[in-house]
Design a protein around this motif. Structure first.
Motif, PDB file in Angstrom:
ATOM      1  N   GLY A 105      13.934  14.721  -6.898  1.00  0.00           N
ATOM      2  CA  GLY A 105      13.683  15.888  -6.065  1.00  0.00           C
ATOM      3  C   GLY A 105      14.289  17.163  -6.601  1.00  0.00           C
ATOM      4  N   GLY A 106      14.224  17.355  -7.932  1.00  0.00           N
ATOM      5  CA  GLY A 106      14.753  18.579  -8.522  1.00  0.00           C
ATOM      6  C   GLY A 106      16.250  18.553  -8.761  1.00  0.00           C
ATOM      7  N   GLU A 107      16.878  17.386  -8.639  1.00  0.00           N
ATOM      8  CA  GLU A 107      18.329  17.282  -8.843  1.00  0.00           C
ATOM      9  C   GLU A 107      18.646  17.002 -10.301  1.00  0.00           C
ATOM     10  OE1 GLU A 107      19.976  15.340  -4.722  1.00  0.00           O
ATOM     11  OE2 GLU A 107      18.995  14.012  -6.145  1.00  0.00           O
ATOM     12  N   LYS A 108      19.881  17.320 -10.682  1.00  0.00           N
ATOM     13  CA  LYS A 108      20.402  16.963 -11.989  1.00  0.00           C
ATOM     14  C   LYS A 108      21.806  16.412 -11.816  1.00  0.00           C
ATOM     15  CE  LYS A 108      19.786  20.941 -14.080  1.00  0.00           C
ATOM     16  NZ  LYS A 108      19.754  21.943 -15.173  1.00  0.00           N
ATOM     17  N   THR A 109      22.133  15.402 -12.607  1.00  0.00           N
ATOM     18  CA  THR A 109      23.436  14.755 -12.495  1.00  0.00           C
ATOM     19  C   THR A 109      24.574  15.730 -12.755  1.00  0.00           C
ATOM     20  OG1 THR A 109      22.492  12.629 -13.171  1.00  0.00           O
ATOM     21  CG2 THR A 109      24.878  12.873 -13.362  1.00  0.00           C
ATOM     22  N   GLU A 110      24.365  16.662 -13.676  1.00  0.00           N
ATOM     23  CA  GLU A 110      25.437  17.591 -14.028  1.00  0.00           C
ATOM     24  C   GLU A 110      25.855  18.474 -12.849  1.00  0.00           C
ATOM     25  OE1 GLU A 110      24.238  20.956 -16.662  1.00  0.00           O
ATOM     26  OE2 GLU A 110      22.309  19.903 -16.715  1.00  0.00           O
ATOM     27  N   ASP A 111      25.007  18.536 -11.802  1.00  0.00           N
ATOM     28  CA  ASP A 111      25.345  19.330 -10.624  1.00  0.00           C
ATOM     29  C   ASP A 111      26.110  18.530  -9.569  1.00  0.00           C
ATOM     30  OD1 ASP A 111      24.004  21.507 -11.717  1.00  0.00           O
ATOM     31  OD2 ASP A 111      22.085  20.902 -10.832  1.00  0.00           O
ATOM     32  N   LYS A 112      26.273  17.227  -9.816  1.00  0.00           N
ATOM     33  CA  LYS A 112      26.934  16.361  -8.841  1.00  0.00           C
ATOM     34  C   LYS A 112      28.315  15.934  -9.338  1.00  0.00           C
ATOM     35  CE  LYS A 112      23.041  16.501  -6.644  1.00  0.00           C
ATOM     36  NZ  LYS A 112      22.890  17.340  -5.425  1.00  0.00           N
ATOM     37  N   ARG A 113      29.287  16.019  -8.470  1.00  0.00           N
ATOM     38  CA  ARG A 113      30.640  15.580  -8.827  1.00  0.00           C
ATOM     39  C   ARG A 113      31.008  14.257  -8.157  1.00  0.00           C
ATOM     40  NH1 ARG A 113      31.887  21.003  -7.343  1.00  0.00           N
ATOM     41  NH2 ARG A 113      33.429  20.349  -5.789  1.00  0.00           N
ATOM     42  N   VAL A 114      30.332  13.958  -7.057  1.00  0.00           N
ATOM     43  CA  VAL A 114      30.587  12.720  -6.315  1.00  0.00           C
ATOM     44  C   VAL A 114      29.252  12.130  -5.860  1.00  0.00           C
ATOM     45  CG1 VAL A 114      31.566  11.729  -4.194  1.00  0.00           C
ATOM     46  CG2 VAL A 114      32.883  13.403  -5.508  1.00  0.00           C
ATOM     47  N   MET A 115      29.135  10.813  -5.979  1.00  0.00           N
ATOM     48  CA  MET A 115      27.988  10.098  -5.421  1.00  0.00           C
ATOM     49  C   MET A 115      28.516   9.192  -4.317  1.00  0.00           C
ATOM     50  SD  MET A 115      24.924   8.757  -5.162  1.00  0.00           S
ATOM     51  CE  MET A 115      24.312   7.231  -4.432  1.00  0.00           C
ATOM     52  N   ALA A 116      27.886   9.235  -3.142  1.00  0.00           N
ATOM     53  CA  ALA A 116      28.358   8.443  -2.005  1.00  0.00           C
ATOM     54  C   ALA A 116      27.234   7.604  -1.424  1.00  0.00           C
ATOM     55  CB  ALA A 116      28.924   9.363  -0.925  1.00  0.00           C
ATOM     56  N   SER A 117      27.518   6.334  -1.200  1.00  0.00           N
ATOM     57  CA  SER A 117      26.619   5.450  -0.470  1.00  0.00           C
ATOM     58  C   SER A 117      27.264   5.178   0.883  1.00  0.00           C
ATOM     59  CB  SER A 117      26.391   4.135  -1.226  1.00  0.00           C
ATOM     60  OG  SER A 117      25.679   4.359  -2.428  1.00  0.00           O
ATOM     61  N   ILE A 118      26.574   5.578   1.957  1.00  0.00           N
ATOM     62  CA  ILE A 118      27.140   5.453   3.297  1.00  0.00           C
ATOM     63  C   ILE A 118      26.427   4.329   4.038  1.00  0.00           C
ATOM     64  CG2 ILE A 118      27.640   6.623   5.474  1.00  0.00           C
ATOM     65  CD1 ILE A 118      26.729   8.787   2.544  1.00  0.00           C
ATOM     66  N   PHE A 119      27.092   3.197   4.159  1.00  0.00           N
ATOM     67  CA  PHE A 119      26.555   2.061   4.896  1.00  0.00           C
ATOM     68  C   PHE A 119      26.983   2.222   6.358  1.00  0.00           C
ATOM     69  CE2 PHE A 119      27.381   0.833   0.556  1.00  0.00           C
ATOM     70  CZ  PHE A 119      26.273   0.085   0.183  1.00  0.00           C
ATOM     71  N   SER A 120      26.032   2.334   7.269  1.00  0.00           N
ATOM     72  CA  SER A 120      26.406   2.610   8.653  1.00  0.00           C
ATOM     73  C   SER A 120      25.357   2.112   9.635  1.00  0.00           C
ATOM     74  CB  SER A 120      26.621   4.115   8.847  1.00  0.00           C
ATOM     75  OG  SER A 120      26.948   4.408  10.195  1.00  0.00           O
ATOM     76  N   THR A 121      25.832   1.641  10.779  1.00  0.00           N
ATOM     77  CA  THR A 121      24.920   1.241  11.852  1.00  0.00           C
ATOM     78  C   THR A 121      24.266   2.460  12.490  1.00  0.00           C
ATOM     79  OG1 THR A 121      26.736   1.259  13.467  1.00  0.00           O
ATOM     80  CG2 THR A 121      26.267  -0.837  12.367  1.00  0.00           C
ATOM     81  N   PHE A 122      24.729   3.654  12.144  1.00  0.00           N
ATOM     82  CA  PHE A 122      24.200   4.877  12.737  1.00  0.00           C
ATOM     83  C   PHE A 122      23.123   5.545  11.876  1.00  0.00           C
ATOM     84  CE2 PHE A 122      28.602   4.475  14.354  1.00  0.00           C
ATOM     85  CZ  PHE A 122      28.285   4.242  15.691  1.00  0.00           C
ATOM     86  N   ASN A 123      22.795   4.940  10.732  1.00  0.00           N
ATOM     87  CA  ASN A 123      21.706   5.435   9.898  1.00  0.00           C
ATOM     88  C   ASN A 123      20.428   4.707  10.291  1.00  0.00           C
ATOM     89  OD1 ASN A 123      23.579   6.978   8.487  1.00  0.00           O
ATOM     90  ND2 ASN A 123      23.885   5.418   6.912  1.00  0.00           N
ATOM     91  N   LEU A 124      19.392   5.440  10.588  1.00  0.00           N
ATOM     92  CA  LEU A 124      18.149   4.850  11.072  1.00  0.00           C
ATOM     93  C   LEU A 124      17.016   5.118  10.088  1.00  0.00           C
ATOM     94  CD1 LEU A 124      16.965   3.357  13.575  1.00  0.00           C
ATOM     95  CD2 LEU A 124      16.342   5.600  14.476  1.00  0.00           C
TER      96      LEU A 124
END
Length: 297
Positions: free
Chosen positions: A214-233
């Motif tokens: 979606g137009g992203e580049k890795t060099e623009d990211k400093r942190v990657m987060a995977s959020i496992f949650s019962t509140f994600n639908l």
């Protein structure tokens, strides 16, 4: 007569694999109860299809499809077929072209990862006991802010860290549909794969973890987060499971060795820039191929 014995014919001059395999032979399978069927078809196309299928199935436990272009060209040349559908063909001579994909050749390694419980019932919880890294602490705060926004937490689809002040974080909001579908690309498999390699001291490309789109580049990211949650639908209304349940949370908590919670946050930190890997990818930006892709599928 055709109910008991089906005789199919096909012009043997047609060298289009999808047309051959999906036409008479495909239609003859599973639509009736006759035990005898004779098909006059393009055997080279059928054999090419079988060989490519064997190649793909031999790699069905991973997501590494490097070399697929060369295999495709080799099979089409070997069996003298023009392609796998009428829009994807193999030309006689190779073409050189510059890839139009967004350049993500600037490659970084992964410094480390950390897993923390969400503690959404404690809005002022202090995470300094887990880490002192400024970026990680700020990322956790922004993620919790999204989950607790507007009187949360509550189940919500389409979560995102919106705004330029949060663009340095790549967030994956794991729900019931994306948690575990049994493939290597699901959130559970990717989390275990990357954390296992990092725990063993193996180098892991941060680009591979971020998997930008979606137009992203890795060099623009400093942190990657995977959020496992019962509140994600999940936005898929017909999904078998739209949200994770506490059984899922217990499983992922045990696998990632973190305290059981209704939300678990896995964070990866970008590491050093790799000149060698970046240069290697830049050299591949000019591709040589005989494949002409104008697929109708």
């Amino acid at each position: 007569m055709q109910i008991n014995t089906l005789i199919s014919t096909w012009d043997s001059t047609i060298a289009n694999i999808a047309a051959v395999v999906q036409a008479n032979i495909g239609r003859a399978c599973g639509y009736h109860h006759n035990k005898t069927a004779k098909h006059y078809t393009n055997l080279a196309a059928v054999r090419a299809y079988s060989e490519l299928l064997d190649h793909l199935e031999s790699r069905d436990e991973g997501n590494d499809f490097k070399g697929l272009q060369e295999i495709f060209e080799h099979i089409c040349t070997r069996y003298d077929v023009k392609g796998f559908d009428r829009g994807t063909t193999v030309a006689n001579e190779p073409n050189h072209y510059v890839s139009r994909k967004l350049d993500d050749s600037q490659t970084y390694l992964t410094s480390n990862f950390i897993v923390v419980p969400g503690k959404l019932d404690l809005p002022d919880f202090d995470y300094s006991a887990f880490t002192v890294e400024k970026d990680v602490l700020e990322a956790i705060a922004l993620i919790r802010e999204e989950l607790l926004h507007d009187g949360g937490p509550y189940r919500k689809r389409g979560r995102a860290l919106r705004g330029t002040h949060q663009n340095w974080i790549k967030a994956q909001w794991v729900n019931g549909a994306t948690y575990d579908d049994g493939t290597a690309s699901c959130a559970k498999s990717r989390a275990l794969y990357f954390t296992s390699k990092l725990s063993q001291g193996e180098p892991v490309e941060f680009n591979e973890i971020v998997n930008p789109g979606g137009g992203e580049k890795t060099e623009d990211k400093r942190v990657m987060a995977s959020i496992f949650s019962t509140f994600n639908l999940s936005g898929q209304m017909n999904a078998f499971k739209r949200a994770m349940d506490m059984d899922d949370m217990e499983e992922i908590s045990q696998l990632l060795n973190v305290e059981l919670d209704n939300t678990v946050i896995l964070l990866y930190v970008r590491g050093d820039y790799s000149e060698a890997l970046s240069q290697e990818k830049q050299n591949l930006s000019i591709e040589r191929t005989r494949i002409k892709n104008n697929s109708v599928f």
